[in-house]
Write an enzyme that holds these catalytic residues in place. Sequence first.
Site, PDB file in Angstrom:
ATOM      1  N   ASN A 133      -1.921   3.230   3.391  1.00 40.96           N
ATOM      2  CA  ASN A 133      -1.235   4.507   3.565  1.00 40.96           C
ATOM      3  C   ASN A 133      -1.916   5.624   2.787  1.00 40.96           C
ATOM      4  O   ASN A 133      -1.669   6.805   3.045  1.00 40.96           O
ATOM      5  CB  ASN A 133       0.226   4.380   3.129  1.00 40.96           C
ATOM      6  CG  ASN A 133       1.026   3.531   4.098  1.00 40.96           C
ATOM      7  OD1 ASN A 133       0.841   3.599   5.307  1.00 40.96           O
ATOM      8  ND2 ASN A 133       1.918   2.706   3.557  1.00 40.96           N
ATOM      9  N   ASP A 165       6.909   1.119   1.700  1.00 44.90           N
ATOM     10  CA  ASP A 165       6.562   0.088   0.720  1.00 44.90           C
ATOM     11  C   ASP A 165       7.466   0.181  -0.508  1.00 44.90           C
ATOM     12  O   ASP A 165       7.822  -0.845  -1.099  1.00 44.90           O
ATOM     13  CB  ASP A 165       5.108   0.237   0.272  1.00 44.90           C
ATOM     14  CG  ASP A 165       4.121   0.083   1.393  1.00 44.90           C
ATOM     15  OD1 ASP A 165       3.550  -1.016   1.545  1.00 44.90           O
ATOM     16  OD2 ASP A 165       3.910   1.058   2.122  1.00 44.90           O
ATOM     17  N   PHE A 193      -0.815  -0.235  12.825  1.00 44.31           N
ATOM     18  CA  PHE A 193      -1.772   0.185  11.802  1.00 44.31           C
ATOM     19  C   PHE A 193      -2.200  -0.939  10.867  1.00 44.31           C
ATOM     20  O   PHE A 193      -3.404  -1.116  10.616  1.00 44.31           O
ATOM     21  CB  PHE A 193      -1.194   1.343  10.966  1.00 44.31           C
ATOM     22  CG  PHE A 193      -2.113   1.752   9.843  1.00 44.31           C
ATOM     23  CD1 PHE A 193      -3.177   2.601  10.084  1.00 44.31           C
ATOM     24  CD2 PHE A 193      -1.916   1.275   8.558  1.00 44.31           C
ATOM     25  CE1 PHE A 193      -4.040   2.962   9.060  1.00 44.31           C
ATOM     26  CE2 PHE A 193      -2.771   1.635   7.531  1.00 44.31           C
ATOM     27  CZ  PHE A 193      -3.832   2.489   7.773  1.00 44.31           C
ATOM     28  N   ASN A 194      -1.267  -1.693  10.294  1.00 44.09           N
ATOM     29  CA  ASN A 194      -1.643  -2.692   9.287  1.00 44.09           C
ATOM     30  C   ASN A 194      -2.610  -3.736   9.831  1.00 44.09           C
ATOM     31  O   ASN A 194      -3.514  -4.190   9.121  1.00 44.09           O
ATOM     32  CB  ASN A 194      -0.401  -3.394   8.729  1.00 44.09           C
ATOM     33  CG  ASN A 194       0.381  -2.534   7.766  1.00 44.09           C
ATOM     34  OD1 ASN A 194      -0.109  -1.531   7.260  1.00 44.09           O
ATOM     35  ND2 ASN A 194       1.624  -2.926   7.517  1.00 44.09           N
ATOM     36  N   THR A 220       2.810  -5.993   3.111  1.00 45.53           N
ATOM     37  CA  THR A 220       3.275  -4.792   3.813  1.00 45.53           C
ATOM     38  C   THR A 220       2.151  -3.795   4.046  1.00 45.53           C
ATOM     39  O   THR A 220       2.404  -2.641   4.380  1.00 45.53           O
ATOM     40  CB  THR A 220       4.425  -4.119   3.028  1.00 45.53           C
ATOM     41  OG1 THR A 220       3.958  -3.752   1.718  1.00 45.53           O
ATOM     42  CG2 THR A 220       5.616  -5.052   2.903  1.00 45.53           C
ATOM     43  N   ASP A 258       0.840  -1.210   0.000  1.00 50.25           N
ATOM     44  CA  ASP A 258       0.000   0.000   0.000  1.00 50.25           C
ATOM     45  C   ASP A 258       0.872   1.256   0.000  1.00 50.25           C
ATOM     46  O   ASP A 258       0.783   2.079   0.903  1.00 50.25           O
ATOM     47  CB  ASP A 258      -0.944  -0.011   1.219  1.00 50.25           C
ATOM     48  CG  ASP A 258      -0.206   0.038   2.547  1.00 50.25           C
ATOM     49  OD1 ASP A 258       0.988  -0.351   2.591  1.00 50.25           O
ATOM     50  OD2 ASP A 258      -0.803   0.481   3.553  1.00 50.25           O
ATOM     51  N   HIS A 308       9.913   0.071   8.180  1.00 54.59           N
ATOM     52  CA  HIS A 308       8.966  -1.001   8.502  1.00 54.59           C
ATOM     53  C   HIS A 308       8.913  -2.074   7.418  1.00 54.59           C
ATOM     54  O   HIS A 308       9.245  -3.232   7.646  1.00 54.59           O
ATOM     55  CB  HIS A 308       7.554  -0.420   8.677  1.00 54.59           C
ATOM     56  CG  HIS A 308       7.429   0.648   9.704  1.00 54.59           C
ATOM     57  ND1 HIS A 308       7.664   0.426  11.044  1.00 54.59           N
ATOM     58  CD2 HIS A 308       7.084   1.960   9.588  1.00 54.59           C
ATOM     59  CE1 HIS A 308       7.468   1.556  11.719  1.00 54.59           C
ATOM     60  NE2 HIS A 308       7.120   2.486  10.856  1.00 54.59           N
ATOM     61  N   ASP A 309       8.453  -1.686   6.236  1.00 52.23           N
ATOM     62  CA  ASP A 309       8.098  -2.663   5.207  1.00 52.23           C
ATOM     63  C   ASP A 309       9.286  -3.408   4.589  1.00 52.23           C
ATOM     64  O   ASP A 309       9.169  -4.608   4.319  1.00 52.23           O
ATOM     65  CB  ASP A 309       7.262  -1.992   4.125  1.00 52.23           C
ATOM     66  CG  ASP A 309       5.914  -1.532   4.659  1.00 52.23           C
ATOM     67  OD1 ASP A 309       5.501  -2.020   5.725  1.00 52.23           O
ATOM     68  OD2 ASP A 309       5.275  -0.683   4.015  1.00 52.23           O
TER      69      ASP A 309
END
Length: 314
Positions: free
Chosen positions: A37, A15, A162-163, A121, A10, A236-237
């Site tokens: 996102n 990402d 969040f995810n 992700t 996303d 993060h991703d």
Amino acid sequence: MKIPVLLDCDPGHDDVMAILLAAQHLDLKGLTTVSGNAPLAQTTYNTRYTVELAGITHIPIAAGASHPMVHTVDFTGDIHGESGLDGPVMHEPEVAIRSDHAVDFIHEVVDQTDGVHIIATGMLTNIALVLRRYPGIHSKIASICLMGGSLTHGNVTPVAEFNIWADPEAAHVVFTSGISIKMVGLNVTRQVSAIPNIRQDIRDIGSHTAVAVADMLDFFSAQLEKLYGLPGASMHDPLAVVPLIDDRILTFQPMHVVIELAGTHTYGMTVCDYRERKNEDGTPAGKPPNADVAVSVDVDRFWALFLDTLKHYP
């Protein structure tokens, strides 16, 4: 031989970093998009921009779920900006997307390719819908590596990342699927920050792609510094990609993970059981592990991999 993967994403600044790692080191069979996102139309647009930026337009793209399975989420731009990818000057992408839905595309690739791993992700809606729409497909998925959840605190709520929070019902489907899962959560991803000297190292590579990545990370870092007091953009991703590239970057521990679906204050929490309590007969107490959860990260090794990866792009 490179490992075959699908990347469900996303974009979102981080990402993009995941796409660049996957396309360089793995056999990336396709990119599928989901809201998160930014709304779906924008995350798909950002994916198209990314493959053109990096010269990897041969990778097919399919758009997927525009909303979670059950509830409604307002996808705002407070972290990634209104475009979901604020920072660089973006061109209008020309690459087309597939006409079929991401769920059907994922099924097609998994059904026709041996040993496909899924990297997720964003929220897990597309993956859950595949498992629901095509019973039995789970046995053909080699593993799911996902960025989501946390062993400790959350970001969108005190306990929810969040995810997972964006579609906890989908996460529940995935975590109860029996598929081998690697969960890379906030407890490790926030340890890997694009601090100023790292961003300068990226910019110094000098390529068009590297400069755009530095611009992205400058914006993302400023947002996270302002909103969370973090020293730079959390990677993060891309950390959900590295287990399939270099198994020495992240350390995992098997745990039983439950997605909280009902709690007033804990909705979307990943409840990770890492107790070492045993029964009187010496056998492990509690439910058996259903995921490997990341517990530590080799920060220097990650950055060495990422910087080297960028040098291969135009």
